[in-house]
Design an enzyme around this catalytic site. Structure first.
Site, mmCIF file in Angstrom:
data_model
loop_
_atom_site.group_PDB
_atom_site.id
_atom_site.type_symbol
_atom_site.label_atom_id
_atom_site.label_comp_id
_atom_site.label_asym_id
_atom_site.label_seq_id
_atom_site.Cartn_x
_atom_site.Cartn_y
_atom_site.Cartn_z
ATOM 1 C CE LYS A 80 -8.397 49.673 6.829
ATOM 2 N NZ LYS A 80 -9.029 49.262 8.526
ATOM 3 N N GLY A 178 -6.653 34.525 20.654
ATOM 4 C CA GLY A 178 -5.738 35.036 19.307
ATOM 5 C C GLY A 178 -4.001 35.534 20.098
ATOM 6 N N GLY A 180 -1.815 37.282 18.193
ATOM 7 C CA GLY A 180 -0.537 37.564 17.532
ATOM 8 C C GLY A 180 0.192 38.606 17.618
ATOM 9 C CB VAL A 182 -2.987 42.628 19.125
ATOM 10 C CG1 VAL A 182 -3.251 44.025 20.538
ATOM 11 C CG2 VAL A 182 -2.472 43.870 18.238
HETATM 12 P P1 NAD Z 1 -2.794 39.011 14.126
HETATM 13 O O1 NAD Z 1 -2.762 38.481 12.604
HETATM 14 O O2 NAD Z 1 -0.869 39.306 14.129
HETATM 15 O O3 NAD Z 1 -3.087 38.134 14.792
HETATM 16 C C1 NAD Z 1 -3.916 37.650 15.010
HETATM 17 C C2 NAD Z 1 -3.581 36.305 15.057
HETATM 18 O O4 NAD Z 1 -5.438 35.118 16.227
HETATM 19 C C3 NAD Z 1 -2.364 35.165 14.583
HETATM 20 O O5 NAD Z 1 -1.711 34.510 15.929
HETATM 21 C C4 NAD Z 1 -4.033 33.744 14.566
HETATM 22 O O6 NAD Z 1 -2.863 32.853 14.052
HETATM 23 C C5 NAD Z 1 -5.236 34.053 15.507
HETATM 24 N N1 NAD Z 1 -6.122 32.623 14.735
HETATM 25 C C6 NAD Z 1 -7.013 33.245 13.886
HETATM 26 N N2 NAD Z 1 -8.394 32.673 13.599
HETATM 27 C C7 NAD Z 1 -8.023 32.121 15.140
HETATM 28 C C8 NAD Z 1 -9.121 31.719 15.994
HETATM 29 N N3 NAD Z 1 -10.367 31.177 15.298
HETATM 30 N N4 NAD Z 1 -8.785 31.216 17.412
HETATM 31 C C9 NAD Z 1 -7.973 31.898 18.242
HETATM 32 N N5 NAD Z 1 -6.813 32.178 17.576
HETATM 33 C C10 NAD Z 1 -7.112 33.052 16.379
HETATM 34 O O7 NAD Z 1 -3.431 40.484 14.183
HETATM 35 P P2 NAD Z 1 -2.865 41.809 14.833
HETATM 36 O O8 NAD Z 1 -2.769 42.670 14.370
HETATM 37 O O9 NAD Z 1 -2.497 41.011 16.388
HETATM 38 O O10 NAD Z 1 -4.840 41.318 15.471
HETATM 39 C C11 NAD Z 1 -5.770 41.276 16.536
HETATM 40 C C12 NAD Z 1 -6.622 41.542 15.933
HETATM 41 O O11 NAD Z 1 -6.830 43.501 16.895
HETATM 42 C C13 NAD Z 1 -7.621 41.736 14.865
HETATM 43 O O12 NAD Z 1 -8.607 41.858 14.523
HETATM 44 C C14 NAD Z 1 -6.792 43.133 13.881
HETATM 45 O O13 NAD Z 1 -8.229 43.471 13.164
HETATM 46 C C15 NAD Z 1 -7.549 43.982 15.528
HETATM 47 N N6 NAD Z 1 -6.344 45.608 15.738
HETATM 48 C C16 NAD Z 1 -5.462 45.246 15.481
HETATM 49 C C17 NAD Z 1 -4.661 46.485 15.501
HETATM 50 C C18 NAD Z 1 -2.704 46.007 15.160
HETATM 51 O O14 NAD Z 1 -2.093 47.353 15.780
HETATM 52 N N7 NAD Z 1 -2.262 45.417 15.184
HETATM 53 C C19 NAD Z 1 -4.920 47.322 15.768
HETATM 54 C C20 NAD Z 1 -6.375 48.011 15.803
HETATM 55 C C21 NAD Z 1 -7.277 46.216 15.954
#
Ligand code: NAD
Length: 350
Positions: A80, A178, A180, A182
């Site tokens: 990382k 959440g 976002g 994903v």
């Molecule tokens: P993102 O930033 O697009 O989405 C996160 C969402 O969570 C946002 O909409 C944000 O407003 C919301 N959020 C933040 N705090 C919150 C809370 N307390 N309560 C409710 N909602 C809240 O991120 P993402 O890419 O969708 O990733 C989401 C999670 O999955 C992260 O933990 C990330 O590490 C993990 N992840 C993502 C990927 C990927 O391919 N993007 C791969 C592996 C793991």
């Protein structure tokens, strides 16, 4: 900074610091283990309060990538990178070029990709300085998030099959925390499979969109983990399952995308004591890394989805073993990852 003295050092093979006064770059690349192949893991840009916090983050994340890549069956080790800077104010072409040089100086032992704070455009600049970049359009299928969501959905189906003997999510209630990149897609996939949705996000616009599109019910962010549902899917930030929230969880299954969902190993043990099935986060959310791994160049999106569906099979194996051995699934998952690495080490020395 002496990385070897850090409590999270845990046998890392290499930790490389770079300070470039011209561009302002301050980065750390941690390579935890390359037994299975070069170390692949994203680069996070974050305004860490101090270098020690940055070192702690990169060490924990790179170790996590070793386990994630091993359990996903990828020919990759774990690593990382972090850039110590504020993504809102500190980005420049020179900074990402200098980071590209940092990655390149390791000669391919570390392969980088996007993580929190980094965009496609940033990584394009990095890719101008080193070939050791994945997850951008030029190197494959682009944005990994839809593939992560697909893997989470496949895992969810396995979990409801295992715990509730259901072949699909039809008629079940899924609570998504959440919405976002994903979580929004997980919600859409669950809805398309016949689930009722309960959702929460700190961003009201995202909630409104999912409510309108998927007929979801919304609840406040501090209640989503405690709603009555069949599946709770943490898709926001890590550490959401802790000594306060675990006793309040009312879903029988926890299966979501967020990294490091359990604040401590005791939280996993508490879930098990309460009879809640926990699908280990790094197994469930490996779809993204599988989609950017240099496994088979030129794979179509559909071929990739079939490959990622194997997350469901691996979860099935983990859950069966966990039941047989009366252990939390995340302990079994760790052991399976460690077994795979140990076997590769034995093969190599044979
Ligand atoms: P993102 O930033 O697009 O989405 C996160 C969402 O969570 C946002 O909409 C944000 O407003 C919301 N959020 C933040 N705090 C919150 C809370 N307390 N309560 C409710 N909602 C809240 O991120 P993402 O890419 O969708 O990733 C989401 C999670 O999955 C992260 O933990 C990330 O590490 C993990 N992840 C993502 C990927 C990927 O391919 N993007 C791969 C592996 C793991």
């Amino acid at each position: 900074l002496d990385a070897t003295a850090h409590p999270s050092f845990d046998g890392h093979q290499q930790v490389d610091f770079r300070v470039d006064p011209v561009s302002g770059l301050r980065s750390i690349i941690a390579i935890h283990d390359t037994t299975l192949g070069p170390a692949l893991g994203g680069c996070r840009m974050w305004p860490y309060a101090n270098d020690m916090d940055a070192l702690d983050d990169v060490l924990r994340l790179s170790r996590g990538m070793t386990y994630k890549n091993a359990l996903a069956g990828l020919p990759l080790g774990g690593g990382k990178a972090v850039i110590i800077a504020d993504p809102k104010t500190d980005k420049s072409r020179a900074l990402f070029e200098a980071f590209g040089d940092h990655v390149d100086s390791l000669g391919g032992r570390y392969i980088t990709a996007e993580d929190v704070g980094i965009t496609d455009a940033d990584m394009e600049i990095v890719a101008g300085r080193t070939p050791h970049v994945r997850g951008i359009r030029a190197t494959g299928l682009g944005d990994p998030s839809p593939f992560t969501a697909w893997g989470v959905f496949c895992a969810m189906r396995t979990a409801v099959g295992f715990a509730l003997e259901r072949a699909s999510l039809a008629g079940l209630t899924v609570a998504v925390q959440g919405l976002g990149h994903v979580g929004g897609r997980v919600a859409a996939l669950a809805h398309a499979d016949g689930a009722r949705l309960i959702v929460a996000d700190i961003d009201q616009a995202r909630v409104d969109e999912v409510v309108a599109r998927n007929g979801a019910t919304s609840v406040p962010v501090d209640r989503i983990h405690a709603v009555t549902a069949d599946v709770f899917a943490p898709c926001a930030l890590g550490g959401g399952l802790n000594e306060t929230t675990v006793p309040q969880v009312r879903a029988g299954i926890v299966c979501g995308a967020a990294n490091n969902q359990l604040r401590t190993p005791q939280d996993g043990a508490s879930l098990m004591r309460r009879g809640i099935l926990y699908a280990p986060d790094y197994l469930v959310n490996a779809g993204g890394v599988i989609s950017i791994a240099p496994e088979r160049p030129g794979m179509t999106a559909d071929e990739m989805k079939s490959r990622i569906a194997r997350i469901g099979d691996t979860l099935g194996l983990v859950l069966s073993r966990a039941k047989m051995q009366d252990l939390p699934p995340e302990v079994v998952a760790d052991r399976m990852a460690e077994e795979r690495i140990a076997a590769a080490r034995r093969d190599r020395s044979a």
